[in-house]
Design an enzyme around this catalytic site. Structure first.
Site, mmCIF file in Angstrom:
data_model
loop_
_atom_site.group_PDB
_atom_site.id
_atom_site.type_symbol
_atom_site.label_atom_id
_atom_site.label_comp_id
_atom_site.label_asym_id
_atom_site.label_seq_id
_atom_site.Cartn_x
_atom_site.Cartn_y
_atom_site.Cartn_z
ATOM 1 N N GLU A 198 0.863 -1.187 0.000
ATOM 2 C CA GLU A 198 0.000 0.000 0.000
ATOM 3 C C GLU A 198 0.890 1.225 0.000
ATOM 4 O O GLU A 198 1.765 1.367 0.851
ATOM 5 C CB GLU A 198 -0.835 0.057 1.290
ATOM 6 C CG GLU A 198 -1.831 -1.071 1.453
ATOM 7 C CD GLU A 198 -3.205 -0.741 0.884
ATOM 8 O OE1 GLU A 198 -3.356 0.333 0.265
ATOM 9 O OE2 GLU A 198 -4.109 -1.571 1.061
HETATM 10 ZN ZN LIG Z 1 -6.811 -0.962 -2.550
#
Ligand SMILES: [Zn+2]
Length: 298
Positions: free
Chosen positions: A265
Protein backbone atom coordinates in the site's frame (compact mmCIF):
# COMPACT_ATOMS: atom_id res chain seq x y z
CA UNK A 1 0.60 14.87 -20.00
CA UNK A 2 2.51 16.63 -17.24
CA UNK A 3 0.96 16.76 -13.76
CA UNK A 4 2.00 19.01 -10.92
CA UNK A 5 0.71 19.24 -7.38
CA UNK A 6 -1.28 22.44 -6.77
CA UNK A 7 0.67 24.84 -4.56
CA UNK A 8 -0.84 24.93 -1.06
CA UNK A 9 -1.15 28.74 -1.33
CA UNK A 10 -3.58 28.23 -4.18
CA UNK A 11 -6.27 26.38 -2.29
CA UNK A 12 -8.22 26.74 0.92
CA UNK A 13 -9.81 23.79 2.72
CA UNK A 14 -13.15 24.61 4.27
CA UNK A 15 -14.64 22.64 7.16
CA UNK A 16 -11.63 20.37 7.62
CA UNK A 17 -12.17 17.26 9.81
CA UNK A 18 -10.36 16.87 13.13
CA UNK A 19 -8.76 13.48 12.49
CA UNK A 20 -5.18 12.96 11.29
CA UNK A 21 -6.12 10.21 8.78
CA UNK A 22 -9.16 8.76 7.06
CA UNK A 23 -12.44 10.29 5.94
CA UNK A 24 -12.66 12.26 9.21
CA UNK A 25 -9.59 14.27 8.17
CA UNK A 26 -11.05 15.58 4.90
CA UNK A 27 -12.48 19.07 4.29
CA UNK A 28 -16.13 19.58 3.31
CA UNK A 29 -15.12 21.79 0.40
CA UNK A 30 -12.02 23.16 -1.24
CA UNK A 31 -11.59 26.55 -2.92
CA UNK A 32 -8.92 26.56 -5.64
CA UNK A 33 -7.27 29.38 -7.55
CA UNK A 34 -6.28 28.19 -11.05
CA UNK A 35 -4.53 29.91 -13.96
CA UNK A 36 -6.59 29.16 -17.06
CA UNK A 37 -5.78 29.95 -20.66
CA UNK A 38 -6.47 28.68 -24.18
CA UNK A 39 -4.85 25.29 -23.39
CA UNK A 40 -6.76 22.49 -21.68
CA UNK A 41 -6.18 22.39 -17.95
CA UNK A 42 -6.98 19.13 -16.20
CA UNK A 43 -7.74 19.12 -12.48
CA UNK A 44 -7.77 15.76 -10.71
CA UNK A 45 -7.24 14.32 -7.25
CA UNK A 46 -4.51 12.03 -8.64
CA UNK A 47 -2.81 11.75 -12.02
CA UNK A 48 -5.33 10.31 -14.51
CA UNK A 49 -3.99 6.91 -15.48
CA UNK A 50 -6.86 5.47 -17.50
CA UNK A 51 -6.80 2.32 -19.63
CA UNK A 52 -5.53 4.20 -22.71
CA UNK A 53 -2.54 5.53 -20.75
CA UNK A 54 -1.83 2.16 -19.13
CA UNK A 55 -1.98 0.43 -22.53
CA UNK A 56 0.34 3.04 -24.02
CA UNK A 57 2.84 2.30 -21.25
CA UNK A 58 2.47 -1.46 -21.84
CA UNK A 59 3.01 -0.97 -25.58
CA UNK A 60 6.13 1.08 -25.00
CA UNK A 61 7.70 -1.42 -22.60
CA UNK A 62 6.79 -4.28 -24.99
CA UNK A 63 9.18 -2.74 -27.52
CA UNK A 64 11.92 -4.58 -25.65
CA UNK A 65 12.59 -7.90 -27.28
CA UNK A 66 12.12 -9.91 -24.07
CA UNK A 67 8.75 -8.31 -23.21
CA UNK A 68 5.40 -9.32 -24.71
CA UNK A 69 1.89 -8.02 -24.18
CA UNK A 70 -1.03 -10.46 -24.33
CA UNK A 71 -4.69 -10.47 -23.47
CA UNK A 72 -5.74 -13.01 -20.84
CA UNK A 73 -9.42 -12.12 -20.63
CA UNK A 74 -12.01 -9.41 -20.86
CA UNK A 75 -13.76 -7.26 -18.31
CA UNK A 76 -17.56 -7.25 -18.07
CA UNK A 77 -17.71 -4.25 -20.42
CA UNK A 78 -15.39 -5.98 -22.87
CA UNK A 79 -12.12 -4.19 -22.12
CA UNK A 80 -9.01 -6.31 -22.53
CA UNK A 81 -7.24 -7.62 -19.46
CA UNK A 82 -3.67 -7.27 -20.56
CA UNK A 83 -0.61 -9.07 -19.29
CA UNK A 84 3.08 -8.34 -19.70
CA UNK A 85 5.42 -11.33 -19.87
CA UNK A 86 8.98 -10.35 -19.13
CA UNK A 87 11.59 -13.01 -19.83
CA UNK A 88 11.42 -16.60 -21.03
CA UNK A 89 7.84 -17.87 -20.91
CA UNK A 90 9.05 -21.49 -20.58
CA UNK A 91 10.80 -20.68 -17.30
CA UNK A 92 9.75 -22.68 -14.24
CA UNK A 93 10.57 -19.80 -11.90
CA UNK A 94 7.89 -17.16 -11.95
CA UNK A 95 6.79 -14.03 -10.15
CA UNK A 96 3.39 -12.29 -10.32
CA UNK A 97 2.68 -8.57 -10.09
CA UNK A 98 -0.75 -6.91 -10.17
CA UNK A 99 -2.17 -3.44 -9.56
CA UNK A 100 -5.30 -1.27 -9.82
CA UNK A 101 -7.91 -3.65 -8.48
CA UNK A 102 -9.18 -0.46 -6.85
CA UNK A 103 -9.57 2.26 -9.51
CA UNK A 104 -8.43 5.46 -7.75
CA UNK A 105 -5.28 3.90 -6.26
CA UNK A 106 -2.92 5.63 -8.65
CA UNK A 107 0.17 5.88 -6.43
CA UNK A 108 0.20 2.09 -6.15
CA UNK A 109 0.12 1.92 -9.93
CA UNK A 110 2.95 4.45 -10.33
CA UNK A 111 5.08 2.47 -7.89
CA UNK A 112 4.35 -0.78 -9.75
CA UNK A 113 5.40 0.93 -12.99
CA UNK A 114 8.83 1.93 -11.67
CA UNK A 115 9.21 -1.49 -10.05
CA UNK A 116 8.53 -3.26 -13.37
CA UNK A 117 10.76 -0.84 -15.30
CA UNK A 118 13.63 -1.69 -12.94
CA UNK A 119 13.06 -5.43 -13.39
CA UNK A 120 13.10 -4.93 -17.18
CA UNK A 121 16.10 -2.61 -17.27
CA UNK A 122 19.46 -3.25 -18.87
CA UNK A 123 21.48 -3.47 -15.66
CA UNK A 124 23.66 -6.51 -15.12
CA UNK A 125 21.51 -7.45 -12.14
CA UNK A 126 18.23 -7.27 -14.06
CA UNK A 127 19.65 -9.29 -16.95
CA UNK A 128 20.86 -11.96 -14.55
CA UNK A 129 17.51 -11.95 -12.79
CA UNK A 130 15.60 -12.48 -16.03
CA UNK A 131 17.75 -15.51 -16.81
CA UNK A 132 16.43 -17.16 -13.65
CA UNK A 133 12.95 -15.71 -13.26
CA UNK A 134 10.11 -14.68 -15.54
CA UNK A 135 7.95 -11.78 -14.45
CA UNK A 136 4.22 -11.61 -15.21
CA UNK A 137 2.38 -8.34 -14.73
CA UNK A 138 -1.29 -7.32 -14.87
CA UNK A 139 -0.98 -3.55 -14.39
CA UNK A 140 -4.70 -2.82 -14.73
CA UNK A 141 -6.89 -5.39 -12.99
CA UNK A 142 -10.05 -3.27 -13.16
CA UNK A 143 -10.13 -1.39 -16.48
CA UNK A 144 -13.91 -0.80 -16.34
CA UNK A 145 -13.65 0.69 -12.88
CA UNK A 146 -10.76 2.91 -13.90
CA UNK A 147 -12.40 4.24 -17.08
CA UNK A 148 -15.80 4.72 -15.43
CA UNK A 149 -14.34 6.39 -12.35
CA UNK A 150 -15.63 3.77 -9.88
CA UNK A 151 -14.39 4.10 -6.34
CA UNK A 152 -13.72 0.48 -5.46
CA UNK A 153 -15.80 -1.94 -7.54
CA UNK A 154 -15.83 -3.41 -11.03
CA UNK A 155 -18.85 -3.31 -13.36
CA UNK A 156 -20.28 -6.33 -11.54
CA UNK A 157 -20.49 -4.16 -8.42
CA UNK A 158 -17.84 -6.29 -6.69
CA UNK A 159 -14.68 -5.29 -4.88
CA UNK A 160 -12.26 -7.47 -6.86
CA UNK A 161 -9.96 -7.83 -3.89
CA UNK A 162 -12.67 -9.79 -2.08
CA UNK A 163 -13.16 -12.26 -4.94
CA UNK A 164 -10.00 -14.39 -4.70
CA UNK A 165 -11.79 -17.29 -2.99
CA UNK A 166 -14.84 -17.64 -5.23
CA UNK A 167 -13.63 -16.08 -8.49
CA UNK A 168 -17.06 -14.90 -9.61
CA UNK A 169 -15.66 -12.00 -11.61
CA UNK A 170 -13.98 -12.20 -15.05
CA UNK A 171 -10.99 -10.08 -13.90
CA UNK A 172 -9.96 -12.28 -10.98
CA UNK A 173 -10.76 -15.55 -12.72
CA UNK A 174 -8.59 -14.54 -15.73
CA UNK A 175 -5.57 -14.17 -13.45
CA UNK A 176 -6.37 -17.42 -11.63
CA UNK A 177 -6.66 -19.31 -14.94
CA UNK A 178 -3.48 -17.72 -16.22
CA UNK A 179 -1.41 -18.57 -13.13
CA UNK A 180 -2.72 -22.11 -12.79
CA UNK A 181 -2.24 -22.62 -16.53
CA UNK A 182 1.40 -21.49 -16.31
CA UNK A 183 2.10 -23.85 -13.42
CA UNK A 184 0.64 -26.71 -15.41
CA UNK A 185 2.48 -25.76 -18.60
CA UNK A 186 5.92 -25.24 -17.05
CA UNK A 187 5.60 -27.58 -14.04
CA UNK A 188 7.19 -24.64 -12.26
CA UNK A 189 6.30 -22.34 -9.38
CA UNK A 190 5.46 -18.78 -8.50
CA UNK A 191 7.99 -17.66 -5.91
CA UNK A 192 6.75 -14.15 -5.29
CA UNK A 193 3.48 -12.25 -5.67
CA UNK A 194 2.81 -8.58 -5.06
CA UNK A 195 -0.36 -6.50 -5.33
CA UNK A 196 0.04 -2.69 -5.41
CA UNK A 197 -2.58 -0.44 -3.76
CA UNK A 198 -2.84 3.06 -2.28
CA UNK A 199 -4.09 4.33 1.05
CA UNK A 200 -3.32 7.04 3.62
CA UNK A 201 0.24 5.95 4.20
CA UNK A 202 2.81 3.38 3.05
CA UNK A 203 1.94 0.00 4.58
CA UNK A 204 3.15 -3.51 3.76
CA UNK A 205 0.52 -6.18 4.47
CA UNK A 206 2.58 -9.34 4.61
CA UNK A 207 1.97 -13.00 5.44
CA UNK A 208 2.92 -14.07 8.98
CA UNK A 209 6.68 -14.86 8.66
CA UNK A 210 6.13 -18.11 10.62
CA UNK A 211 4.28 -19.43 7.57
CA UNK A 212 6.57 -20.70 4.84
CA UNK A 213 5.97 -20.80 1.10
CA UNK A 214 8.32 -21.60 -1.78
CA UNK A 215 11.06 -19.23 -0.58
CA UNK A 216 10.66 -18.96 3.20
CA UNK A 217 11.04 -15.46 4.70
CA UNK A 218 11.67 -13.86 1.33
CA UNK A 219 9.36 -10.94 2.11
CA UNK A 220 10.80 -10.15 5.54
CA UNK A 221 14.37 -10.40 4.21
CA UNK A 222 13.38 -8.15 1.33
CA UNK A 223 11.81 -5.48 3.53
CA UNK A 224 14.94 -5.51 5.74
CA UNK A 225 16.97 -4.97 2.58
CA UNK A 226 14.76 -2.08 1.52
CA UNK A 227 15.11 -0.48 4.94
CA UNK A 228 18.91 -0.64 4.67
CA UNK A 229 18.91 0.93 1.22
CA UNK A 230 16.82 3.98 2.11
CA UNK A 231 18.24 6.10 4.87
CA UNK A 232 15.82 6.79 7.71
CA UNK A 233 13.09 4.60 6.18
CA UNK A 234 11.20 2.44 8.62
CA UNK A 235 8.65 0.38 6.70
CA UNK A 236 5.26 -0.05 8.37
CA UNK A 237 4.80 -3.85 8.18
CA UNK A 238 1.57 -5.55 9.18
CA UNK A 239 1.78 -9.37 9.00
CA UNK A 240 -1.35 -11.51 8.93
CA UNK A 241 -1.75 -15.25 9.42
CA UNK A 242 -5.47 -15.49 8.72
CA UNK A 243 -5.34 -16.60 5.10
CA UNK A 244 -8.32 -18.91 4.50
CA UNK A 245 -10.75 -18.35 2.82
CA UNK A 246 -8.26 -16.74 0.48
CA UNK A 247 -10.56 -13.74 -0.39
CA UNK A 248 -7.70 -11.32 -1.24
CA UNK A 249 -5.01 -11.72 -3.91
CA UNK A 250 -2.14 -12.02 -1.40
CA UNK A 251 -3.78 -15.02 0.26
CA UNK A 252 -4.50 -16.69 -3.06
CA UNK A 253 -0.87 -16.22 -4.19
CA UNK A 254 0.42 -17.70 -0.95
CA UNK A 255 -2.11 -20.45 -0.19
CA UNK A 256 -2.65 -21.77 -3.72
CA UNK A 257 0.83 -21.21 -5.16
CA UNK A 258 3.20 -20.98 -2.19
CA UNK A 259 4.32 -17.61 -3.59
CA UNK A 260 5.78 -15.37 -0.89
CA UNK A 261 3.24 -12.58 -1.10
CA UNK A 262 2.24 -9.16 0.10
CA UNK A 263 0.02 -6.17 -0.49
CA UNK A 264 2.08 -3.04 -0.97
CA UNK A 265 0.00 0.00 0.00
CA UNK A 266 1.46 3.32 -1.05
CA UNK A 267 0.39 6.65 0.48
CA UNK A 268 -1.87 8.79 -1.74
CA UNK A 269 0.31 11.81 -1.04
CA UNK A 270 3.72 10.14 -0.99
CA UNK A 271 6.03 12.39 -3.05
CA UNK A 272 6.36 10.91 -6.54
CA UNK A 273 10.16 10.90 -6.49
CA UNK A 274 10.12 8.92 -3.24
CA UNK A 275 7.69 6.40 -4.79
CA UNK A 276 10.17 5.94 -7.59
CA UNK A 277 13.14 5.57 -5.27
CA UNK A 278 11.36 2.95 -3.19
CA UNK A 279 10.25 1.03 -6.28
CA UNK A 280 13.73 1.04 -7.81
CA UNK A 281 15.61 0.17 -4.64
CA UNK A 282 12.92 -2.36 -3.76
CA UNK A 283 13.24 -4.09 -7.14
CA UNK A 284 17.03 -4.18 -6.85
CA UNK A 285 16.93 -5.66 -3.34
CA UNK A 286 14.36 -8.25 -4.43
CA UNK A 287 16.43 -9.35 -7.43
CA UNK A 288 19.58 -9.75 -5.34
CA UNK A 289 17.85 -11.77 -2.65
CA UNK A 290 15.94 -14.01 -5.03
CA UNK A 291 19.05 -14.73 -7.10
CA UNK A 292 20.87 -15.74 -3.94
CA UNK A 293 17.98 -17.87 -2.69
CA UNK A 294 17.29 -19.72 -5.94
CA UNK A 295 20.76 -21.31 -5.69
CA UNK A 296 19.55 -23.35 -2.70
CA UNK A 297 16.50 -24.65 -4.53
CA UNK A 298 17.12 -27.95 -6.36
ZN1 LIG B 1 -6.81 -0.96 -2.55
Amino acid sequence: MHWTALDSLRYVEIGKGEKAFGPGSLPEKVKMRLEVGPDTLWVAGQELENSARVNAWMDSISQKKFVTKNTIGKSREGRNLNLLSIGDTDSKNMIMIISRQHPPEVTGYLTMKSFVETLSSNTKLAKKFRKEFTIYVVPLMNPDGVDNGFWRHNTGGIDLNRDWANFNQPETSAVKDFMEGMVEKTQGKFYFGIDFHSTWDDIYYTVDPELHGNMPNLVSTWLDGLKKRIEGYDPNIKPNGDLVPTTVSRNYFFVKHGAEALVFEVGDNTPRDFLKEKAEKGAEALMEIMLERIKDIP
